[in-house]
Design a protein around this motif. Structure first.
Motif, PDB file in Angstrom:
ATOM      1  N   MET A 396      12.841  33.869  34.203  1.00 32.35           N
ATOM      2  CA  MET A 396      12.420  32.533  34.189  1.00 32.35           C
ATOM      3  C   MET A 396      12.392  31.874  35.620  1.00 32.35           C
ATOM      4  O   MET A 396      13.145  32.525  36.375  1.00 32.35           O
ATOM      5  CB  MET A 396      12.991  31.702  33.180  1.00 32.35           C
ATOM      6  CG  MET A 396      14.586  31.525  33.386  1.00 32.35           C
ATOM      7  SD  MET A 396      15.457  30.628  31.760  1.00 32.35           S
ATOM      8  CE  MET A 396      14.769  29.305  32.029  1.00 32.35           C
ATOM      9  N   THR A 444      28.570  37.787  31.571  1.00 29.31           N
ATOM     10  CA  THR A 444      28.010  36.371  31.254  1.00 29.31           C
ATOM     11  C   THR A 444      27.247  35.788  32.615  1.00 29.31           C
ATOM     12  O   THR A 444      26.730  34.664  32.817  1.00 29.31           O
ATOM     13  CB  THR A 444      28.967  35.108  31.086  1.00 29.31           C
ATOM     14  OG1 THR A 444      30.105  35.454  32.045  1.00 29.31           O
ATOM     15  CG2 THR A 444      29.674  35.481  29.735  1.00 29.31           C
ATOM     16  N   ASN A 446      24.143  36.273  35.435  1.00 30.86           N
ATOM     17  CA  ASN A 446      22.563  36.865  35.437  1.00 30.86           C
ATOM     18  C   ASN A 446      22.444  38.130  35.804  1.00 30.86           C
ATOM     19  O   ASN A 446      23.456  38.530  36.645  1.00 30.86           O
ATOM     20  CB  ASN A 446      22.045  35.804  36.099  1.00 30.86           C
ATOM     21  CG  ASN A 446      21.547  34.732  35.108  1.00 30.86           C
ATOM     22  OD1 ASN A 446      21.778  33.489  35.289  1.00 30.86           O
ATOM     23  ND2 ASN A 446      20.919  35.160  33.961  1.00 30.86           N
TER      24      ASN A 446
HETATM   25  C1  LIG Z   1      20.444  33.911  33.005  1.00 31.40           C
HETATM   26  O1  LIG Z   1      19.237  33.680  33.097  1.00 31.40           O
HETATM   27  C2  LIG Z   1      18.459  33.525  31.887  1.00 31.40           C
HETATM   28  C3  LIG Z   1      17.033  33.554  32.135  1.00 31.40           C
HETATM   29  O2  LIG Z   1      16.577  34.725  32.084  1.00 31.40           O
HETATM   30  C4  LIG Z   1      19.017  31.971  31.454  1.00 31.40           C
HETATM   31  O3  LIG Z   1      18.188  32.084  30.218  1.00 31.40           O
HETATM   32  C5  LIG Z   1      20.527  32.175  31.313  1.00 31.40           C
HETATM   33  O4  LIG Z   1      20.947  31.013  31.154  1.00 31.40           O
HETATM   34  C6  LIG Z   1      21.141  32.499  32.803  1.00 31.40           C
HETATM   35  N1  LIG Z   1      22.605  32.780  32.523  1.00 31.40           N
HETATM   36  C7  LIG Z   1      23.449  32.464  33.383  1.00 31.40           C
HETATM   37  C8  LIG Z   1      24.796  32.457  33.163  1.00 31.40           C
HETATM   38  O5  LIG Z   1      23.111  31.890  34.527  1.00 31.40           O
END
Ligand SMILES: *[C@@H]1O[C@H](CO)[C@@H](O)[C@H](O)[C@H]1NC(C)=O
Ligand SMILES: *[C@@H]1O[C@H](CO)[C@@H](O)[C@H](O)[C@H]1NC(C)=O
Ligand SMILES: *[C@@H]1O[C@H](CO)[C@@H](O)[C@H](O)[C@H]1NC(C)=O
Ligand SMILES: *[C@@H]1O[C@H](CO)[C@@H](O)[C@H](O)[C@H]1NC(C)=O
Length: 500
Positions: A396, A444, A446
């Protein structure tokens, strides 16, 4: 060569030394906007830019990538694949130079017949994947021109040979016409193309031929086939500017939809139903809707009773909407604008692109998400039709508040033979590749966007192309949400229907 740049960029995003070794690319592109955010267990990389509104994608049998560039034609790109997401385009050429081609593409199982669509017709060509050439153009399906929603998504069944599915929306303002089956508006039809082999064969008339899989579909741009059961699903772009009993409820209603259309194997169950447009719509936010007794997420609701009488002559209520029309299998947030749905080969997950909103105060959508499926039954694993939690985000934009101008807008997808998922962004003229690096990530943190220093955006920029202004200005580019209503301010569907 940007090895140094790659190393620095890779370190900056926290890639391990092993991952870095796998990703020593010749050229690593960087988007002109904030780097996208990727879910844990995924890695993504920008592979190409400077394309003209890239829409749908199709790999050919020699591994080249075919791209529908809306308003330009179909281009063919051979790839240099260094593994992982480290892929670059080695050669690009125009395969079909036809400005009317704008969205749909499909390739026969044997790789030798290529299909593509304009607003008015579906065409076929003999395709030589080794040489990268086409010949023998013929018209397969005709009579589809209408003046607004212009994509004609194509899906060639992999389960039932010879069925070509064609999805066609209808122009807002043509609501009354969409209620007559033989007008061919707001439908998905399946055509038996096994006997359409030569240019002398008469083309199918969309409005009268084929099997109606579903109607009352405002604009179901994404159509997918479950790889195990052959179940047909489509994602629906619902209307904008909705009011009910005089109250503006358009911010969070109606929801976008995932609909089910049964199978192509001759079973008639779940096939040919009316899904509600232009009378009944799916609830996303119950609290925004007045007189909402008995409504829940995904329920079909009537926009207003007086208005429904105007169009049908019958009294339409939430109850008749629920009993007489097919409700969605799953509902998504209003204005997300779903464009494509592709099942992973095992059938355990479907990916959906959301091109993003324009008719909403805070921009939403602008992402690629996944939906878990049971690979055996071909049903979403979330059994509750009123769930709000069907979507898991995969990639996203970092900050939706700067969308659509400084964001990518996901459109078409395709899997390559290594099950990497490819995605276009039409507004930025780009193609991304996504690789699942971990099946069940525990982290956790990304996932990774591999980025470098090479800019694809010397002539096309994210802020220049696409976006709502361009959509409003061009009929060809107009797509999946109601421009007329916006131009007129939020007048509500009731107001528009009253004019008919
Ligand atoms: C990681 O990325 C996704 C979108 O692809 C998002 O929904 C999620 O909140 C993100 N998680 C973190 C820990 O940043
Ligand atoms: C193809 O065959 C089907 C069934 O035999 C028939 O209904 C259809 O009209 C044929 N299509 C064309 C284009 O001849
Ligand atoms: C297009 O549709 C109209 C109305 O249904 C019909 O009269 C006409 O013959 C069709 N044209 C073709 C080429 O099938
Ligand atoms: C078609 O496929 C569905 C799903 O697998 C199955 O339930 C149905 O029995 C099949 N129908 C026929 C006629 O084979």
């Amino acid at each position: 060569m940007k090895t140094n740049g790659v190393a620095k960029a890779a370190l900056a995003v926290g890639l391990s030394a092993t991952a870095l070794a796998q990703n020593s690319c010749d050229k690593v592109l960087v988007p002109s906007y904030d780097l996208p955010v990727v879910a844990a267990g995924w890695q993504a990389q920008l592979i190409a830019g400077e394309l003209t509104k890239p829409r749908s994608l199709q790999f050919d049998s020699s591994g080249a990538l075919l791209v529908v560039e809306s308003g330009k034609g179909i281009t063919r790109h051979t790839l240099k694949d260094n593994g992982g997401t480290c892929i670059s385009v080695s050669e690009s050429k125009t395969l079909i130079d036809e400005k009317t081609l704008n969205h749909g593409i499909a390739l026969s199982k044997d790789g030798k017949t290529l299909y593509a669509s304009s607003a008015s017709a579906v065409y076929a060509w003999d395709y030589d994947s080794k040489a990268g050439t086409v010949s023998g153009k013929r018209e397969i399906v005709t009579n589809m021109s209408n003046n607004d929603l212009v994509t004609r998504t194509l899906l060639l069944s992999q389960k039932e040979d010879g069925y070509l599915l064609v999805s066609r929306g209808s122009a807002d303002g043509n609501e009354a016409q969409a209620e007559v089956l033989n007008n061919g508006l707001s439908q998905i039809r399946a055509f038996d193309i096994s006997n359409v082999t030569s240019s002398s064969t008469k083309a199918y008339n969309y409005n009268e031929d084929g099997v109606v899989l579903g109607w009352g579909l405002r604009n179901s741009v994404g159509v997918g086939e479950h790889p195990v059961t052959g179940g047909i699903y489509a994602v629906e772009n619902s209307i904008d500017g909705v009011t009910r009993n005089g109250k503006d409820i358009h911010e969070n209603n109606p929801g976008e939809e995932l609909n089910f259309f049964g199978y192509l194997n001759g079973t008639k169950e779940h096939q040919g139903g009316n899904y509600g447009y232009p009378k009944c719509f799916a609830v996303w936010d119950v609290s925004e809707i007045p007189e909402n007794d008995n409504l829940k997420i995904g329920s079909q609701f009537a926009i207003t009773e007086e208005n429904a009488q105007t169009i049908s002559g019958n009294k339409l209520t939430d109850e008749t909407c629920a009993s007489d029309y097919v409700s969605p299998r799953l509902t998504f947030p209003a204005h997300y604008a779903p464009i494509d749905i592709k099942f992973a080969p095992k059938g355990d997950v479907a990916y959906v692109t959301f091109r993003g909103s324009f008719d909403k105060t805070d921009p939403v959508g602008y992402r690629l998400s996944s939906i878990q499926f049971n690979p055996t039954t071909g049903e979403p694993t979330i059994s509750a039709e009123n769930s709000r939690d069907a979507l898991k985000d995969i990639i996203m934009n970092k900050d939706n508040s700067v969308c659509p101008d400084k964001c990518f807008r996901p459109v078409g997808m395709a899997f390559d033979s290594n099950e990497r998922l490819w995605m276009t962004s039409d507004s930025t003229g780009e193609i991304y590749v996504l690789l699942k690096t971990e099946e069940s990530p525990t982290s956790t943190e990304n996932g990774t966007i591999v980025t470098g220093t090479d800019s694809p955006q010397s002539s096309a920029s994210a802020t220049k192309a696409g976006g709502d202004d361009e959509n409003a200005a061009s009929a060809l580019w107009n797509g999946w949400e109601t421009r007329a209503l916006v131009a007129a301010g939020v007048v509500g569907v009731a107001g528009v229907l009253a004019l008919i």
